[in-house]
Write an enzyme that holds these catalytic residues in place. Structure first.
Site, PDB file in Angstrom:
ATOM      1  N   HIS A  37      -6.925  -5.699   2.127  1.00  0.00           N
ATOM      2  CA  HIS A  37      -5.741  -5.185   2.820  1.00  0.00           C
ATOM      3  C   HIS A  37      -5.262  -6.287   3.768  1.00  0.00           C
ATOM      4  O   HIS A  37      -6.062  -6.794   4.570  1.00  0.00           O
ATOM      5  CB  HIS A  37      -6.103  -3.980   3.693  1.00  0.00           C
ATOM      6  CG  HIS A  37      -6.663  -2.805   2.964  1.00  0.00           C
ATOM      7  ND1 HIS A  37      -5.973  -1.614   2.823  1.00  0.00           N
ATOM      8  CD2 HIS A  37      -7.870  -2.606   2.371  1.00  0.00           C
ATOM      9  CE1 HIS A  37      -6.728  -0.739   2.173  1.00  0.00           C
ATOM     10  NE2 HIS A  37      -7.891  -1.315   1.887  1.00  0.00           N
ATOM     11  N   HIS A  86     -10.312  -5.375  -3.468  1.00  0.00           N
ATOM     12  CA  HIS A  86      -8.989  -5.620  -2.884  1.00  0.00           C
ATOM     13  C   HIS A  86      -9.137  -5.963  -1.418  1.00  0.00           C
ATOM     14  O   HIS A  86     -10.070  -5.525  -0.750  1.00  0.00           O
ATOM     15  CB  HIS A  86      -8.078  -4.399  -3.043  1.00  0.00           C
ATOM     16  CG  HIS A  86      -8.668  -3.112  -2.546  1.00  0.00           C
ATOM     17  ND1 HIS A  86      -9.586  -2.400  -3.276  1.00  0.00           N
ATOM     18  CD2 HIS A  86      -8.495  -2.424  -1.403  1.00  0.00           C
ATOM     19  CE1 HIS A  86      -9.940  -1.316  -2.614  1.00  0.00           C
ATOM     20  NE2 HIS A  86      -9.301  -1.308  -1.451  1.00  0.00           N
ATOM     21  N   GLU A  96     -12.324   3.302  -1.362  1.00  0.00           N
ATOM     22  CA  GLU A  96     -11.850   4.414  -2.193  1.00  0.00           C
ATOM     23  C   GLU A  96     -11.584   3.982  -3.629  1.00  0.00           C
ATOM     24  O   GLU A  96     -11.832   4.739  -4.560  1.00  0.00           O
ATOM     25  CB  GLU A  96     -10.534   4.974  -1.628  1.00  0.00           C
ATOM     26  CG  GLU A  96     -10.717   5.845  -0.403  1.00  0.00           C
ATOM     27  CD  GLU A  96      -9.389   6.203   0.239  1.00  0.00           C
ATOM     28  OE1 GLU A  96      -8.343   6.129  -0.448  1.00  0.00           O
ATOM     29  OE2 GLU A  96      -9.411   6.546   1.427  1.00  0.00           O
ATOM     30  N   VAL A  97     -11.019   2.794  -3.788  1.00  0.00           N
ATOM     31  CA  VAL A  97     -10.674   2.321  -5.135  1.00  0.00           C
ATOM     32  C   VAL A  97     -11.678   1.235  -5.522  1.00  0.00           C
ATOM     33  O   VAL A  97     -11.828   0.230  -4.823  1.00  0.00           O
ATOM     34  CB  VAL A  97      -9.231   1.773  -5.180  1.00  0.00           C
ATOM     35  CG1 VAL A  97      -8.896   1.276  -6.581  1.00  0.00           C
ATOM     36  CG2 VAL A  97      -8.236   2.847  -4.741  1.00  0.00           C
ATOM     37  N   ASN A 109     -12.891  -3.178   2.383  1.00  0.00           N
ATOM     38  CA  ASN A 109     -13.892  -2.110   2.450  1.00  0.00           C
ATOM     39  C   ASN A 109     -14.817  -2.218   1.241  1.00  0.00           C
ATOM     40  O   ASN A 109     -14.381  -2.567   0.144  1.00  0.00           O
ATOM     41  CB  ASN A 109     -13.193  -0.744   2.451  1.00  0.00           C
ATOM     42  CG  ASN A 109     -12.314  -0.552   3.673  1.00  0.00           C
ATOM     43  OD1 ASN A 109     -12.705  -0.920   4.782  1.00  0.00           O
ATOM     44  ND2 ASN A 109     -11.134   0.009   3.487  1.00  0.00           N
ATOM     45  N   ASP A 167       0.849  -1.191   0.000  1.00  0.00           N
ATOM     46  CA  ASP A 167       0.000   0.000   0.000  1.00  0.00           C
ATOM     47  C   ASP A 167       0.887   1.244   0.000  1.00  0.00           C
ATOM     48  O   ASP A 167       1.908   1.299   0.685  1.00  0.00           O
ATOM     49  CB  ASP A 167      -0.916  -0.001   1.237  1.00  0.00           C
ATOM     50  CG  ASP A 167      -2.068   0.983   1.095  1.00  0.00           C
ATOM     51  OD1 ASP A 167      -3.225   0.536   0.970  1.00  0.00           O
ATOM     52  OD2 ASP A 167      -1.810   2.224   1.088  1.00  0.00           O
ATOM     53  N   ILE A 168       0.483   2.238  -0.759  1.00  0.00           N
ATOM     54  CA  ILE A 168       1.274   3.462  -0.890  1.00  0.00           C
ATOM     55  C   ILE A 168       1.246   4.298   0.404  1.00  0.00           C
ATOM     56  O   ILE A 168       2.151   5.096   0.642  1.00  0.00           O
ATOM     57  CB  ILE A 168       0.766   4.267  -2.116  1.00  0.00           C
ATOM     58  CG1 ILE A 168       1.850   5.112  -2.722  1.00  0.00           C
ATOM     59  CG2 ILE A 168      -0.481   5.057  -1.800  1.00  0.00           C
ATOM     60  CD1 ILE A 168       1.515   5.642  -4.107  1.00  0.00           C
TER      61      ILE A 168
HETATM   62  P1  AMP Z   1      -9.874   1.358   0.154  1.00  0.00           P
HETATM   63  O1  AMP Z   1     -10.336   2.497   1.004  1.00  0.00           O
HETATM   64  O2  AMP Z   1     -10.101   0.034   0.811  1.00  0.00           O
HETATM   65  O3  AMP Z   1     -10.424   1.439  -1.247  1.00  0.00           O
HETATM   66  O4  AMP Z   1      -8.289   1.496   0.079  1.00  0.00           O
HETATM   67  C1  AMP Z   1      -7.575   1.871  -1.050  1.00  0.00           C
HETATM   68  C2  AMP Z   1      -6.105   1.778  -0.696  1.00  0.00           C
HETATM   69  O5  AMP Z   1      -5.349   1.924  -1.868  1.00  0.00           O
HETATM   70  C3  AMP Z   1      -5.608   2.867   0.285  1.00  0.00           C
HETATM   71  O6  AMP Z   1      -5.062   2.228   1.449  1.00  0.00           O
HETATM   72  C4  AMP Z   1      -4.532   3.602  -0.518  1.00  0.00           C
HETATM   73  O7  AMP Z   1      -3.442   3.998   0.274  1.00  0.00           O
HETATM   74  C5  AMP Z   1      -4.135   2.559  -1.556  1.00  0.00           C
HETATM   75  N1  AMP Z   1      -3.591   3.078  -2.801  1.00  0.00           N
HETATM   76  C6  AMP Z   1      -4.113   4.044  -3.592  1.00  0.00           C
HETATM   77  N2  AMP Z   1      -3.353   4.227  -4.681  1.00  0.00           N
HETATM   78  C7  AMP Z   1      -2.324   3.331  -4.582  1.00  0.00           C
HETATM   79  C8  AMP Z   1      -1.198   3.014  -5.403  1.00  0.00           C
HETATM   80  N3  AMP Z   1      -0.959   3.662  -6.550  1.00  0.00           N
HETATM   81  N4  AMP Z   1      -0.338   2.059  -4.985  1.00  0.00           N
HETATM   82  C9  AMP Z   1      -0.569   1.401  -3.820  1.00  0.00           C
HETATM   83  N5  AMP Z   1      -1.618   1.644  -3.009  1.00  0.00           N
HETATM   84  C10 AMP Z   1      -2.483   2.608  -3.382  1.00  0.00           C
END
Ligand code: AMP
Length: 121
Positions: free
Chosen positions: A106, A104, A99-100, A91, A33-34
């Protein structure tokens, strides 16, 4: 909602943006994770176009689901947290604050984690 192929994890899967790869098999990719929340914070994503855990559960083949879950285990093993323990978080949607919009999980560990949920905000 339909799957948006422009989401950031889709771009990572297509090699359009880099990632810090941890593990990969036929059905899943795992990368750091970034914005890590703990010493170990890896995201495991399926290679198929699934926007959420429910979407994945409903539409993925048994082989994809097995490959994905084996990747989760492989990441835990590789990160050295099988004995110390770890937490898996997926999530989903507005309330889950996803968010994405590409499914996925974590995998978080490497330290004693706090309460499962922080105080409401
Ligand atoms: P979520 O809220 O479960 O959708 O989490 C999305 C996760 O993606 C967050 O923890 C971000 O820090 C992570 N994230 C977003 N962009 C990147 C990226 N380019 N590389 C790695 N992790 C990312």
């Amino acid at each position: 909602m339909s799957y948006d192929p422009q989401n950031i994890f889709a771009k990572i899967l297509r090699g359009e943006i880099p990632c810090d790869r941890v593990f990969e098999n036929e059905h899943a990719l795992a990368f750091n994770d970034i914005r890590p929340q703990a010493p170990v914070h890896v995201l495991i994503i399926p290679k198929g176009d699934y926007e959420s855990s429910s979407d994945f559960a409903a539409k993925a083949s048994p082989e994809e689901i097995a490959g994905f879950m084996r990747a989760v285990h492989a990441v835990a093993e590789k990160a050295g947290v099988l004995d110390s323990g770890y937490r898996l978080i997926a999530n989903a949607g507005e309330d889950g604050r996803q968010e994405v919009q590409h499914f996925h999980i974590h995998l978080i560990g490497g330290r004693r984690l706090g309460a499962m949920l922080p105080p409401s905000r």
